[in-house]
Motif scaffolding. Structure first.
Motif, short mmCIF file in Angstrom:
data_model
loop_
_atom_site.label_atom_id
_atom_site.label_comp_id
_atom_site.label_asym_id
_atom_site.label_seq_id
_atom_site.Cartn_x
_atom_site.Cartn_y
_atom_site.Cartn_z
N MET A 48 0.80 -1.23 0.00
CA MET A 48 0.00 0.00 0.00
C MET A 48 0.83 1.27 0.00
SD MET A 48 -3.27 -0.03 -0.22
CE MET A 48 -3.69 1.56 0.51
N PHE A 49 2.15 1.16 -0.02
CA PHE A 49 2.98 2.33 0.30
C PHE A 49 4.02 2.61 -0.78
CE2 PHE A 49 1.84 -0.02 4.21
CZ PHE A 49 0.87 0.86 4.66
N GLU A 50 4.22 3.91 -1.01
CA GLU A 50 5.28 4.36 -1.92
C GLU A 50 6.44 5.03 -1.18
OE1 GLU A 50 1.78 3.42 -3.60
OE2 GLU A 50 1.85 5.39 -2.65
N GLY A 51 6.33 5.11 0.13
CA GLY A 51 7.37 5.66 0.97
C GLY A 51 7.20 5.15 2.38
N VAL A 52 8.27 5.22 3.18
CA VAL A 52 8.24 4.65 4.52
C VAL A 52 8.85 5.62 5.51
CG1 VAL A 52 8.92 2.69 5.97
CG2 VAL A 52 8.53 2.34 3.53
N ALA A 53 8.16 5.84 6.63
CA ALA A 53 8.70 6.58 7.77
C ALA A 53 8.93 5.59 8.90
CB ALA A 53 7.72 7.67 8.21
N LEU A 54 10.18 5.43 9.29
CA LEU A 54 10.53 4.50 10.36
C LEU A 54 10.70 5.28 11.65
CD1 LEU A 54 13.17 2.25 8.53
CD2 LEU A 54 10.74 1.80 8.87
N LEU A 55 9.94 4.90 12.68
CA LEU A 55 9.99 5.56 13.98
C LEU A 55 10.64 4.63 14.99
CD1 LEU A 55 6.37 7.10 14.16
CD2 LEU A 55 8.38 7.91 12.90
N GLY A 56 11.91 4.86 15.25
CA GLY A 56 12.63 4.02 16.20
C GLY A 56 13.96 4.63 16.54
N ILE A 57 14.47 4.32 17.72
CA ILE A 57 15.71 4.94 18.21
C ILE A 57 16.67 3.92 18.81
CG2 ILE A 57 16.66 6.48 19.99
CD1 ILE A 57 14.32 8.31 19.61
N CYS A 58 16.18 3.10 19.71
CA CYS A 58 17.06 2.40 20.66
C CYS A 58 17.78 1.19 20.08
CB CYS A 58 16.28 2.04 21.92
SG CYS A 58 15.94 3.47 22.96
N ASP A 59 18.43 0.47 20.98
CA ASP A 59 19.52 -0.44 20.66
C ASP A 59 19.27 -1.37 19.48
OD1 ASP A 59 20.09 0.78 23.06
OD2 ASP A 59 21.06 -0.95 23.92
N LYS A 60 18.33 -2.29 19.60
CA LYS A 60 18.07 -3.24 18.53
C LYS A 60 17.04 -2.73 17.53
CE LYS A 60 19.14 -4.88 21.72
NZ LYS A 60 20.15 -4.36 22.66
N ILE A 61 16.41 -1.61 17.84
CA ILE A 61 15.24 -1.19 17.09
C ILE A 61 15.61 -0.60 15.74
CG2 ILE A 61 13.20 0.30 17.17
CD1 ILE A 61 13.59 -0.10 20.38
N VAL A 62 16.56 0.32 15.71
CA VAL A 62 16.99 0.88 14.42
C VAL A 62 17.60 -0.20 13.53
CG1 VAL A 62 18.66 2.42 13.33
CG2 VAL A 62 17.17 3.27 15.15
N PRO A 63 18.52 -1.04 14.02
CA PRO A 63 19.01 -2.11 13.15
C PRO A 63 17.90 -3.02 12.64
CG PRO A 63 20.47 -1.87 15.03
CD PRO A 63 19.28 -1.00 15.29
N GLY A 64 16.94 -3.39 13.50
CA GLY A 64 15.85 -4.25 13.08
C GLY A 64 14.96 -3.60 12.05
N LEU A 65 14.63 -2.32 12.27
CA LEU A 65 13.82 -1.59 11.28
C LEU A 65 14.51 -1.56 9.92
CD1 LEU A 65 12.66 1.46 13.44
CD2 LEU A 65 11.15 -0.30 12.50
N LEU A 66 15.81 -1.30 9.92
CA LEU A 66 16.54 -1.25 8.65
C LEU A 66 16.62 -2.62 7.99
CD1 LEU A 66 19.50 1.22 9.25
CD2 LEU A 66 17.64 1.47 7.61
N MET A 67 16.88 -3.64 8.77
CA MET A 67 16.98 -4.99 8.19
C MET A 67 15.67 -5.37 7.50
SD MET A 67 18.98 -6.79 11.37
CE MET A 67 18.65 -8.48 10.89
N GLY A 68 14.54 -5.04 8.12
CA GLY A 68 13.26 -5.35 7.50
C GLY A 68 12.96 -4.46 6.31
N ALA A 69 13.17 -3.15 6.48
CA ALA A 69 12.84 -2.19 5.41
C ALA A 69 13.72 -2.39 4.18
CB ALA A 69 12.97 -0.76 5.93
N LEU A 70 14.97 -2.83 4.37
CA LEU A 70 15.86 -3.02 3.23
C LEU A 70 15.36 -4.11 2.28
CD1 LEU A 70 19.31 -2.53 4.94
CD2 LEU A 70 18.53 -1.31 2.89
N ARG A 71 14.55 -5.01 2.76
CA ARG A 71 13.99 -6.02 1.87
C ARG A 71 12.89 -5.42 0.99
NH1 ARG A 71 18.05 -8.73 1.35
NH2 ARG A 71 16.80 -10.28 0.21
N PHE A 72 12.52 -4.20 1.29
CA PHE A 72 11.61 -3.41 0.46
C PHE A 72 12.37 -2.16 0.01
CE2 PHE A 72 9.19 -5.99 3.28
CZ PHE A 72 8.07 -6.41 2.58
#
Length: 608
Positions: A146-170
């Motif tokens: 449903m999306f043509e762009g993504v805003a990732l809301l996260g800061i802490c230890d495992k959260i930013v790496p996890g967000l990136l790992m998932g988002a990079l597959r898109f």
């Protein structure tokens, strides 16, 4: 334009060559994602009707498919001080999106556990694997096409790496990470550590300790010491994935609000229908990953990223290792002293010039890749400026010099000639040691081993006076396969007390130490881990162990024939409480710390 430092160029070229096949495979993946994969054109009318049924006033715009729809992936919860401000971000992002003709929807939420709450507790065994869980949750969030762009809301230890790992597959989707900022400064971190050590010695009680901790962690925002969470924010700056210098602006301020608004506006302008398409998978390339390593070294960042960065890189088809970290560390000077490497916290760092100053200095000296695709309008040069409000309008201005030489220094006069992260290798395996806060006189420790399988046993031995000597404390069966690789931050006060009493002390572990690891030499992430046959399993109480950051070696000084004949003892039973048993699948399939300790990436790559 300044020529790139030869070591940075050499390491980058090596990574590009090493990653050629996997990177090409990844770029093919995201090209398919844009042209024939996860996008709204592939949805049926029934699919679409479900997706915009509850979108209120945005329904007509979403229905037409003519404007960008931003997927918000949020790590909001109000138990984490760093993530509590995110509660109101979705509405703010939706309003900002409407200002530029776009729409936004919350695509999904990801778990966000707090290492500060779980340190030394059973829940810490879930910490590292929460990163892979976040990556899976991010992928689920973005799977709705449903999306043509993504805003990732996260800061802490495992959260930013996890967000990136998932988002990079898109990675065909333009993506911006939107921070929430650090809490205002409270009790000085040095005083907090003093009280912790007094408590470890039994000289103050729990009431005094709780009062100290509460005065330090006192409001909404990220913890103010320079650990993994704030190192995440630094990396997003040098990788160009934030709006410039957005990392360390306090929550609830007008400037913070305007940076969030600007990020939303910018996201709407970098989609594939315009002339400035900036997909995440092209922003995160080999040069951006090298920049992240450089930023870690220049600022004395968290050793946890010796695990997280390899995992982020792998998700983008890029292969890095600890040799890359070590060579970059040798070439990059330490330009910042933020607690625990100095007395000031991240608010003082930001006030002194912060990331804008660091990036400007490194670029001017050829120590960063300038020519990366950032989410801003230009290259990384934009990130050498700081945001300000002029007549309520957001502007960026130059930062000509450090405002505090005790906090920030130029490349011409650094705190140290190198970045302070060392690779150690020897008959015990490979590991890393952060020495930027360690007295150089303690970079080499040779002492008898005291071997433990649990950090609580270390503390019991400390309280019983059994460690009142020169000692290398060995804590094994702490790797990802054994128990999820918890941080052993609980040991810091006790080991600090022993060091202050004049003993030569070091920690050797196949587990992790805190991102705020400090003055005690700690050889961490030792790989391969004890479970599965790592040589740390051969150590016995009393064995002489030598840990040397000067020579980059870590060895058991045991006769070779005796060493070779030794068996690995049986591992402790697997954890079976507090939900840890649910992560048995992750433990059984995790790979080496140097590769990122990621079960999901190991399984994914096995299918290629």
């Amino acid at each position: 334009m300044t020529e790139l430092h030869p070591t940075i160029a050499k390491v980058t070229e090596r990574i590009v060559a090493r990653s050629a096949k996997s990177r090409r495979h990844y770029l093919d993946l995201i090209e398919r994602g844009r042209d024939a994969g996860t996008n709204r054109e592939s949805l049926s009318c029934g699919n679409l009707a479900h997706a915009f049924a509850a979108s209120g006033e945005d329904k007509p715009v979403i229905r037409t498919g003519a404007a960008m729809n931003i997927g918000i992936v949020t790590a909001y919860n109000d138990m984490l001080s760093a993530h509590q401000p995110y509660g109101r971000y979705p509405e703010a992002i939706k309003l900002a999106a409407r200002e530029v003709g776009a729409t936004a929807q919350v695509a999904g939420g990801v778990p966000a556990m707090c290492d500060g709450v779980t340190q030394g507790q059973a829940g810490m065994d879930l910490s590292l694997f929460s990163r892979d869980t976040i990556a899976l949750s991010t992928a689920i969030s973005l799977s709705h096409a449903m999306f043509e762009g993504v805003a990732l809301l996260g800061i802490c230890d495992k959260i930013v790496p996890g967000l990136l790992m998932g988002a990079l597959r898109f990675g065909h989707l333009p993506t911006i990470l939107i921070p929430a900022g650090p809490m205002p400064s409270g009790l000085a971190n040095k005083e907090k550590v003093r009280i912790r050590q007094l408590y470890a010695e039994g000289k103050v009680g729990k009431d005094e300790l709780l009062e100290s901790e509460s005065a330090s962690y006192h409001g909404a925002g990220t913890c103010t010491f320079y650990g993994t969470a704030n190192s995440n924010q630094m990396m997003m700056e040098v990788m160009g994935l934030h709006m410039p210098a957005a990392a360390f602006v306090n929550p609830g301020t007008k400037l913070r609000q305007e940076l969030t608004r600007a990020a939303t506006h910018r996201l709407a302008s970098i989609g594939w229908d315009g002339d400035d398409y900036r997909p995440l998978g092209h922003c995160v390339d080999e040069k951006a990953i090298v920049n992240a390593i450089i930023g870690l070294m220049a600022t004395g960042g968290s050793t946890n990223h010796a695990i997280h960065l390899p995992a982020i890189a792998r998700a983008a088809g890029i292969s890095i290792d600890w040799t890359d970290f070590a060579e970059i560390s040798d070439a990059v000077p330490l330009l910042a002293r933020v607690y625990p490497n100095g007395s000031g916290d991240v608010n003082h760092f930001h006030a002194a010039g912060g990331m804008s100053y660091i990036i400007r200095e490194l670029l001017a000296s050829g120590l960063l890749h300038r020519d990366i695709m950032t989410v801003a309008r230009g290259d990384l040069t934009d990130y050498g400026k700081e945001p300000v409000l002029e007549n309520d309008a957001l502007q960026w201005r130059d930062v000509p010099a450090s405002r505090d030489d005790n906090m920030l220094r130029p490349v011409s006069n650094p705190f140290s000639a190198d970045g302070g992260m060392k690779l150690l290798a020897g008959n015990l395996g490979r590991c890393v040691m952060k020495v930027s806060a360690v007295d150089p006189a303690l970079w080499t420790i040779e002492a008898p081993a005291a071997v433990f399988h649990d950090q609580d046993d270390v503390l019991r031995a400390f309280k019983a006076g059994e460690l009142e000597r020169d000692v290398v404390v060995v804590v094994r069966f702490q790797g990802p396969k054994a128990n999820g690789m918890p941080e052993l931050h609980k040991l810091t006060p006790a080991l600090g007390v022993l060091q202050d009493r004049g003993f030569k002390v070091a920690l050797v572990t196949d587990g992790r130490m805190s991102g705020a690891s400090g003055k005690v030499p700690a050889a961490i992430h030792l790989s391969p881990e004890a479970l599965g046959g790592g040589p740390i399993g051969k150590l016995r109480d009393g064995d002489l162990v030598r840990v040397c950051a000067q020579s980059g070696t870590i060895d058991a000084l045991v006769d070779a024939a005796i060493w070779d004949a030794r068996d690995i003892p049986a591992a402790p039973p697997p954890p079976y409480d507090t939900g840890r048993e649910l992560f048995a699948l992750f433990r059984h399939h995790s790979d080496l710390a140097e590769q990122g300790a990621s079960p999901i990436l190991a399984a994914m790559e096995a299918e290629l």
